[in-house]
Design a protein around this motif. Sequence first.
Motif, mmCIF file in Angstrom:
data_model
loop_
_atom_site.group_PDB
_atom_site.id
_atom_site.type_symbol
_atom_site.label_atom_id
_atom_site.label_comp_id
_atom_site.label_asym_id
_atom_site.label_seq_id
_atom_site.Cartn_x
_atom_site.Cartn_y
_atom_site.Cartn_z
ATOM 1 N N GLY A 1 1.035 -1.200 0.001
ATOM 2 C CA GLY A 1 0.110 0.006 0.007
ATOM 3 C C GLY A 1 0.872 1.249 -0.010
ATOM 4 N N ASP A 2 1.885 1.308 0.690
ATOM 5 C CA ASP A 2 2.761 2.283 0.749
ATOM 6 C C ASP A 2 3.681 2.635 -0.763
ATOM 7 O OD1 ASP A 2 4.287 4.291 2.195
ATOM 8 O OD2 ASP A 2 6.084 3.133 1.793
ATOM 9 N N ARG A 3 4.133 1.476 -1.314
ATOM 10 C CA ARG A 3 4.616 1.759 -2.306
ATOM 11 C C ARG A 3 3.732 1.844 -3.503
ATOM 12 N NH1 ARG A 3 9.393 -2.849 -2.340
ATOM 13 N NH2 ARG A 3 10.867 -1.862 -0.560
ATOM 14 N N LEU A 4 2.572 1.612 -3.514
ATOM 15 C CA LEU A 4 1.666 1.982 -4.629
ATOM 16 C C LEU A 4 0.930 3.048 -4.435
ATOM 17 C CD1 LEU A 4 0.370 -1.835 -5.608
ATOM 18 C CD2 LEU A 4 2.037 -0.300 -6.757
ATOM 19 N N GLY A 5 1.040 3.711 -3.359
ATOM 20 C CA GLY A 5 0.164 5.082 -3.253
ATOM 21 C C GLY A 5 -1.122 4.768 -2.596
ATOM 22 N N LEU A 6 -1.377 3.541 -2.310
ATOM 23 C CA LEU A 6 -3.117 3.243 -1.857
ATOM 24 C C LEU A 6 -3.446 4.125 -0.947
ATOM 25 C CD1 LEU A 6 -2.830 -0.571 -2.733
ATOM 26 C CD2 LEU A 6 -3.780 1.173 -4.357
ATOM 27 N N TYR A 7 -2.677 3.971 0.019
ATOM 28 C CA TYR A 7 -3.233 4.743 1.454
ATOM 29 C C TYR A 7 -3.091 6.250 1.169
ATOM 30 C CZ TYR A 7 -1.730 0.860 4.031
ATOM 31 O OH TYR A 7 -1.446 -0.578 4.848
ATOM 32 N N LYS A 8 -2.317 6.876 0.493
ATOM 33 C CA LYS A 8 -2.695 8.379 0.146
ATOM 34 C C LYS A 8 -3.629 8.603 -0.612
ATOM 35 C CE LYS A 8 2.436 9.260 0.822
ATOM 36 N NZ LYS A 8 3.898 9.759 0.030
ATOM 37 N N ALA A 9 -4.009 7.796 -1.718
ATOM 38 C CA ALA A 9 -5.011 7.999 -2.516
ATOM 39 C C ALA A 9 -6.411 7.669 -1.793
ATOM 40 C CB ALA A 9 -5.115 7.039 -3.568
ATOM 41 N N LEU A 10 -6.516 6.828 -0.762
ATOM 42 C CA LEU A 10 -7.810 6.551 0.035
ATOM 43 C C LEU A 10 -8.114 7.867 0.988
ATOM 44 C CD1 LEU A 10 -9.983 4.481 0.225
ATOM 45 C CD2 LEU A 10 -8.446 3.250 2.213
ATOM 46 N N ALA A 11 -6.794 8.416 1.505
ATOM 47 C CA ALA A 11 -7.006 9.699 2.318
ATOM 48 C C ALA A 11 -7.802 10.549 1.787
ATOM 49 C CB ALA A 11 -5.674 10.075 2.710
ATOM 50 N N ALA A 12 -7.925 10.809 0.604
ATOM 51 C CA ALA A 12 -8.670 11.865 0.122
ATOM 52 C C ALA A 12 -10.138 11.730 0.125
ATOM 53 C CB ALA A 12 -8.433 11.954 -1.527
ATOM 54 N N GLU A 13 -10.915 10.421 0.169
ATOM 55 C CA GLU A 13 -11.983 10.463 0.220
ATOM 56 C C GLU A 13 -12.501 8.849 0.192
ATOM 57 O OE1 GLU A 13 -14.282 11.517 -3.352
ATOM 58 O OE2 GLU A 13 -12.611 11.336 -4.728
ATOM 59 N N LYS B 1 -8.721 2.559 -10.092
ATOM 60 C CA LYS B 1 -8.404 3.603 -11.274
ATOM 61 C C LYS B 1 -7.515 4.801 -10.926
ATOM 62 C CE LYS B 1 -11.564 6.417 -14.416
ATOM 63 N NZ LYS B 1 -12.856 6.921 -14.750
ATOM 64 N N ARG B 2 -7.747 5.328 -9.506
ATOM 65 C CA ARG B 2 -7.151 6.493 -9.320
ATOM 66 C C ARG B 2 -5.601 5.983 -9.067
ATOM 67 N NH1 ARG B 2 -8.796 10.693 -5.391
ATOM 68 N NH2 ARG B 2 -10.728 10.139 -6.340
ATOM 69 N N THR B 3 -5.241 4.822 -8.680
ATOM 70 C CA THR B 3 -3.733 4.516 -8.622
ATOM 71 C C THR B 3 -3.274 3.712 -9.659
ATOM 72 O OG1 THR B 3 -4.449 2.674 -7.215
ATOM 73 C CG2 THR B 3 -4.140 4.563 -5.937
ATOM 74 N N GLY B 4 -3.928 3.482 -10.765
ATOM 75 C CA GLY B 4 -3.399 2.953 -11.861
ATOM 76 C C GLY B 4 -3.051 1.397 -11.418
ATOM 77 N N THR B 5 -3.982 0.599 -10.613
ATOM 78 C CA THR B 5 -3.679 -0.827 -10.318
ATOM 79 C C THR B 5 -4.841 -1.465 -10.770
ATOM 80 O OG1 THR B 5 -4.773 -0.130 -8.080
ATOM 81 C CG2 THR B 5 -2.246 -0.174 -8.510
ATOM 82 N N ALA B 6 -4.994 -2.803 -10.636
ATOM 83 C CA ALA B 6 -5.786 -3.779 -11.002
ATOM 84 C C ALA B 6 -6.824 -4.094 -10.074
ATOM 85 C CB ALA B 6 -5.230 -5.025 -11.124
ATOM 86 N N GLU B 7 -8.108 -3.738 -10.210
ATOM 87 C CA GLU B 7 -9.223 -3.798 -9.203
ATOM 88 C C GLU B 7 -9.289 -4.874 -8.331
ATOM 89 O OE1 GLU B 7 -13.028 -4.696 -7.456
ATOM 90 O OE2 GLU B 7 -12.141 -5.698 -9.297
ATOM 91 N N ARG B 8 -9.230 -6.378 -9.017
ATOM 92 C CA ARG B 8 -9.077 -7.404 -8.295
ATOM 93 C C ARG B 8 -8.321 -7.477 -7.200
ATOM 94 N NH1 ARG B 8 -10.357 -10.223 -4.998
ATOM 95 N NH2 ARG B 8 -11.097 -12.329 -5.047
ATOM 96 N N TYR B 9 -6.977 -7.107 -7.169
ATOM 97 C CA TYR B 9 -6.109 -7.098 -6.075
ATOM 98 C C TYR B 9 -6.270 -6.141 -5.067
ATOM 99 C CZ TYR B 9 -2.717 -10.135 -8.913
ATOM 100 O OH TYR B 9 -2.057 -11.073 -9.332
ATOM 101 N N VAL B 10 -6.864 -4.814 -5.700
ATOM 102 C CA VAL B 10 -6.976 -3.817 -4.504
ATOM 103 C C VAL B 10 -8.195 -4.145 -3.849
ATOM 104 C CG1 VAL B 10 -8.049 -1.480 -4.680
ATOM 105 C CG2 VAL B 10 -6.257 -1.872 -6.214
ATOM 106 N N ARG B 11 -9.261 -4.952 -4.402
ATOM 107 C CA ARG B 11 -10.305 -5.267 -3.604
ATOM 108 C C ARG B 11 -10.122 -6.200 -2.578
ATOM 109 N NH1 ARG B 11 -14.297 -9.447 -5.767
ATOM 110 N NH2 ARG B 11 -13.616 -8.457 -7.882
ATOM 111 N N GLU B 12 -8.975 -7.223 -2.964
ATOM 112 C CA GLU B 12 -8.544 -8.118 -1.502
ATOM 113 C C GLU B 12 -7.651 -7.388 -0.765
ATOM 114 O OE1 GLU B 12 -9.313 -12.361 -1.047
ATOM 115 O OE2 GLU B 12 -10.009 -10.760 -2.371
#
Length: 352
Positions: free
Chosen positions: A32-44, A53-64
């Motif tokens: 999460g730190d390396r992909l910027g997932l936390y920083k993006a999720l902090a927005a809303e 979509k916000r982080t340019g990653t695959a939805e199935r991985y992000v969901r898990e």
Amino acid sequence: MQPVNEDKLNQFLGTMITDMGAAMTAALVLVGDRLGLYKALAAEPMTPGELAKRTGTAERYVREWLSAQAAAGYVRYDPEAKRFSLDPEQALVFADEDSPAFLGGFGDIVQAVFRDEPKITAAFKSGKGVGWHEHDPCLFCGTERFFRTGYKHHLVQEWLPALDGVEQKLMRGAKVADVGCGHGISTLFMAQAYPRSTFHGFDYHPASIEAARQRAQAAGVADHTQFEVASAKAYPGGGYDLVCCFDCLHDMGDPVGAATHVRETLAPDGTFMIVEPFARDRLEDNLNPIGRVYYAASTMICTPASLDQEVGMALGAQAGEARLSEVLLQAGFTRIRKAAETPFNLILEARR
């Protein structure tokens, strides 16, 4: 065998399951730190698809990943809106690198100790050391980010003012040595705060010194900050108004010899500031969550580093005030006091 208490067994198994989850989740924190997932999720608040979509990653991985984070209590889940979010406190820990509670960098340290486990296991059998330079590079950047939080929010604001007369010298223009400076984050915070003073960072690890030089250029303090490869017992210069050791004296093979060299290079009215991991003097008083982290780090990093050097005193990361003071007395310092402390740090001031 003694009779087994089923309640105690089940309680201990619960502890182990919790720890297994924590160990696995540490890897997910790194993701999460390396992909910027936390920083993006902090927005809303977001759905997995929106975060992907916000982080340019695959939805199935992000969901898990989000599901695991919610199970760990690291993010919040709204079952009605089907969205995940970070509350303000979680955002301070994971998404804001300038916050006083940021801990996002610990994933790099955890990764490094797992990668280095074969070396440490072999050292258990041989009794030999494992040098700082022999560790996985993730350790170096992880250490910088982990300690940066404390230095940023306490060094200039609290620790230096707690020393007798040092802040006034720094404002007028003082000569400072940061011994065992690593990537130089502590040096740079001081250099930015006190532009009239000159700062000299020393570390035996060439790659860390090169990183420190780059950071000094980026921070705009290279005109009064220098970094040089040198050991704690042989760094050059003298007449230093302040010499600092940040979270590194216990890593040294010969801390008495290093402290003796510090005393010899100080100005007559100079000050030695020692910042160490916080610890009480007795083992039983360190059997708590912070002690757990520091004893583990000491086993995997600090003690092997000291044993790899001459003398190999192996103070460990939980030496405590009394043991550290003993080292300073052996080095010839006559005035030693505790200047400050935080839940993570102990700050000692020593003078001739």
